[in-house]
Motif scaffolding. Structure first.
Motif, PDB file in Angstrom:
ATOM      1  N   HIS A   1       2.809   1.778  -3.370  1.00 30.82           N
ATOM      2  CA  HIS A   1       1.593   2.124  -4.498  1.00 30.82           C
ATOM      3  C   HIS A   1       1.304   3.507  -4.257  1.00 30.82           C
ATOM      4  N   PHE A   2       1.122   3.895  -3.112  1.00 27.79           N
ATOM      5  CA  PHE A   2       0.731   5.356  -2.901  1.00 27.79           C
ATOM      6  C   PHE A   2       1.703   6.370  -3.149  1.00 27.79           C
TER       7      PHE A   2
ATOM      8  N   TRP B   1      -8.091   7.724  -6.794  1.00 24.58           N
ATOM      9  CA  TRP B   1      -7.048   8.845  -6.426  1.00 24.58           C
ATOM     10  C   TRP B   1      -7.480   9.681  -7.840  1.00 24.58           C
TER      11      TRP B   1
ATOM     12  N   LEU C   1       1.559   6.932  -6.680  1.00 23.68           N
ATOM     13  CA  LEU C   1       0.566   7.919  -6.870  1.00 23.68           C
ATOM     14  C   LEU C   1       0.872   9.427  -6.893  1.00 23.68           C
ATOM     15  N   LEU C   2       1.481   9.540  -5.796  1.00 22.81           N
ATOM     16  CA  LEU C   2       1.685  11.046  -5.466  1.00 22.81           C
ATOM     17  C   LEU C   2       2.715  11.629  -6.335  1.00 22.81           C
TER      18      LEU C   2
ATOM     19  N   THR D   1      -7.470   1.856  -6.065  1.00 26.50           N
ATOM     20  CA  THR D   1      -6.977   2.983  -5.427  1.00 26.50           C
ATOM     21  C   THR D   1      -6.465   3.953  -6.432  1.00 26.50           C
TER      22      THR D   1
ATOM     23  N   MET E   1      -5.231  -2.125  -5.717  1.00 21.95           N
ATOM     24  CA  MET E   1      -4.339  -1.148  -6.443  1.00 21.95           C
ATOM     25  C   MET E   1      -5.302  -0.708  -7.616  1.00 21.95           C
TER      26      MET E   1
ATOM     27  N   ILE F   1       0.908  -1.344  -0.027  1.00 24.23           N
ATOM     28  CA  ILE F   1      -0.005  -0.085   0.138  1.00 24.23           C
ATOM     29  C   ILE F   1       0.775   1.365  -0.082  1.00 24.23           C
TER      30      ILE F   1
END
Length: 211
Positions: free
Chosen positions: A18-19, A166, A22-23, A162, A159, A15
């Motif tokens: 992966h996040f 997002w 994304l940022l 997410t 994922m 998590i």
């Protein structure tokens, strides 16, 4: 059914990795942002879905253990070249943005079609082979060989969801009427900026694929 059946021990690390990815603003971010600023959520939500579906394809490939993209330099180079051409094309379109053609009212009726949005999002995600390598790395390095198929599928669905949530959140925030109205006089500059970034990414990817 125990949660351990679906949730692997390395799930928190997955998590986080992966996040964090994304940022980091990439080509998907700038594509969604440019469309959301001009057309609001109506003109960008299916771009978000297309991006998520494109990521889902590479997640599925990683789960199936197919490493053809990673192990075939020629295939990888072809995808990079196609991706570079696509980014350059999108970037040039945005660089042509002109002042004075933005309507601060509800522009949903002028939003790109669902089909066009989906294709844009899919192209952006699928023509980026680094997505494939990223998800393969997550599945192999973080989850490891002990993860079951059920756990891999659960992580893959997580994922996918997410990415979709997002991107929709991003499109919703940027597409708020008051935000778009505030940016109305400078939207063409924002689009040109996004176009410049996408074009630069395309040029970089093209040069990299030619090595």
């Amino acid at each position: 059914m125990s949660l351990d059946y679906l949730i692997p021990a390395a799930f928190p690390a997955l998590i986080l990795a992966h996040f964090v990815a994304l940022l980091s603003p990439g080509q998907d971010f700038f594509l969604i942002s440019a469309s959301a600023v001009r057309h609001g959520l109506a003109g960008s939500r299916f771009i978000c879905l297309g991006v998520a579906l494109g990521n889902g394809v590479y997640i599925a490939i990683a789960i199936l253990g197919w490493s053809g993209i990673r192990d075939s330099p020629q295939l990888f180079s072809i995808i990079e070249t196609l991706g570079a051409i696509y980014l350059l094309w999108i970037g040039i379109q945005l660089l042509r943005s002109q002042a004075g053609d933005f309507v601060t009212g509800d522009s949903a009726g002028h939003a790109p079609s669902i089909r066009r949005q989906l294709i844009s999002g899919l192209n952006s995600a699928l023509l980026n082979p680094k997505n494939a390598l990223f998800y393969m790395s997550l599945m192999t390095v973080i989850l490891g060989p002990d993860a079951t198929l059920a756990q891999q599928i659960f992580c893959g669905l997580w994922m996918f969801a997410t990415v979709l949530c997002w991107d929709l959140l991003l499109a919703r925030a940027i597409g708020l009427q008051r935000v778009r109205k505030m940016l109305g006089q400078s939207i063409h500059l924002i689009e040109r900026g996004a176009g410049g970034v996408l074009a630069a990414l395309g040029i970089g990817l093209f040069l990299q694929s030619g090595r």
